[in-house]
Design a protein around this motif. Structure first.
Motif, mmCIF file in Angstrom:
data_model
loop_
_atom_site.group_PDB
_atom_site.id
_atom_site.type_symbol
_atom_site.label_atom_id
_atom_site.label_comp_id
_atom_site.label_asym_id
_atom_site.label_seq_id
_atom_site.Cartn_x
_atom_site.Cartn_y
_atom_site.Cartn_z
ATOM 1 N N TRP A 159 -34.764 -29.580 129.627
ATOM 2 C CA TRP A 159 -35.192 -28.257 130.060
ATOM 3 C C TRP A 159 -33.975 -27.366 130.287
ATOM 4 O O TRP A 159 -33.043 -27.753 130.986
ATOM 5 N N GLY B 42 -36.935 -30.257 134.591
ATOM 6 C CA GLY B 42 -37.242 -28.837 134.612
ATOM 7 C C GLY B 42 -36.883 -28.114 135.887
ATOM 8 O O GLY B 42 -36.894 -26.892 135.921
ATOM 9 N N GLY C 4 -38.819 -24.893 135.375
ATOM 10 C CA GLY C 4 -39.481 -25.400 134.179
ATOM 11 C C GLY C 4 -40.680 -24.573 133.743
ATOM 12 O O GLY C 4 -40.948 -24.429 132.537
#
Length: 348
Positions: A26, A43, A47
């Motif tokens: 991510w 993330g 994210g």
């Protein structure tokens, strides 16, 4: 094609190219010189913005592969349901909103699950969903970045969620907007008292943006007018005034904060324009003009090859202070999509 449409196209094209190279990781922030991304495995709190940007790309003319990529990213956010953090709003609202708009059943299911989970995390004694301990530090905090997305998820959880969302917003507004310097974070003390918390510090670039975005999403005219009456907020939304997050004596600029404020201004303008009477219609124009001016400045001065530069991740710790930030790209893209009428102001 207008300047805004061209810029939006550049941002979405860049997102597709980056996604093809990430191999499941991510993006968090990218070096301004090389474009190399610092990435995370799960993330982090950002994210949802990446999933949301990919969904925006998919619904703005992308093909089946683009839709599949966006759906896969949204599905990968599911572990955040169980994380002890109010940033579940940022993660799970912005990560699902455009998927829901596109009719993706998995995004709908994840959003609905997130709404129930957020309501379960509501602390009636504090009057809010606390900041949480997922990222370390004090758990029982009220922070302005715990508002956007979270309040919209809570409202999906029925009457109890609506009451929780109202309580959380009123608590944060009362604490933050009740002070001239707008402290973005407060810590709960025994006996129901609160004290300013030093991280993020007063003067934080994103305080006005996060707070205004949350208020704009409620549609509550009284709260909106009260917030815009605060002198520091009013100065940020006045047509023709400098884009405050871009002019920061003693500190780096923050284009991501300006992008958040621009979207908030577009939403505030939409509500003002929907109000009955000539005063409501006339009041929308300055806010929309303000948003358009900030977005144009971001595009002209800070967007390079689909990369919104000069974002500030963490000024106090010197982390990524002039970088491309994933949420900066996201909010610039959404603001441009709203400005060009490609999406409704409240699509996300």
């Amino acid at each position: 094609m207008s300047w805004a449409e061209r810029a939006l196209g550049e941002l979405l094209e860049r997102a597709g190219a980056v996604e093809a190279r990430l191999e499941g990781r991510w993006p968090l922030y990218a070096d301004p010189a090389t474009g190399h991304w610092t990435t995370t495995a799960r993330g982090s709190w950002t994210g949802g913005f990446w999933a949301g940007l990919l969904w925006l790309r998919a619904i703005m003319g992308g093909g089946p592969a683009d839709r599949a990529a966006a759906a896969g990213r949204t599905a990968a956010l599911a572990p955040w349901l169980q994380a002890d953090t109010a940033t579940r709003g940022l993660i799970l609202w912005y990560g699902t909103a455009f998927g829901v708009m596109a009719g993706d059943a998995s995004a709908v299911a994840l959003r609905d699950h997130a709404a129930r989970t957020c309501l379960d995390a509501y602390d009636s004694e504090l009057g809010l969903v606390p900041w949480g301990g997922a990222f370390g530090g004090s758990r029982e905090l009220a922070r302005v970045d715990g508002l956007p997305g979270l309040l919209r998820l809570l409202r999906l959880a029925g009457p109890g969620g609506e009451a929780a969302a109202q309580s959380q917003l009123d608590r944060q507004l009362g604490l933050t907007a009740g002070e001239r310097e707008l402290p973005p974070a407060w810590r709960a003390l025994p006996g129901g008292a609160w004290e300013p918390y030093p991280d993020p510090p007063p003067g934080w670039s994103r305080t006005v943006g996060w707070l205004s975005l949350a208020v704009a999403d409620t549609g509550d005219g009284d709260r909106r007018r009260a917030l815009l009456a605060h002198p520091r907020v009013a100065a940020r939304f006045a047509a023709g005034s400098p884009a405050a997050p871009l002019v920061r004596p003693g500190g780096p600029p923050d284009t991501s904060a300006a992008a958040i404020e621009a979207l908030a201004a577009l939403k505030l303008a939409a509500w003002t324009g929907r109000e009955s009477g000539a005063a409501g219609r006339g009041g929308a124009a300055p806010l929309r003009d303000r948003a358009a001016g900030v977005l144009r400045e971001l595009v002209a001065e800070h967007l390079r090859g689909g990369r919104l530069l000069d974002g500030c991740y963490d000024a106090d710790h010197g982390v990524a202070t002039r970088h491309e930030l994933v949420w900066g790209d996201f909010f610039l893209a959404v603001g441009l999509a709203v400005l060009t009428s490609a999406i409704d102001p409240f699509a996300c």
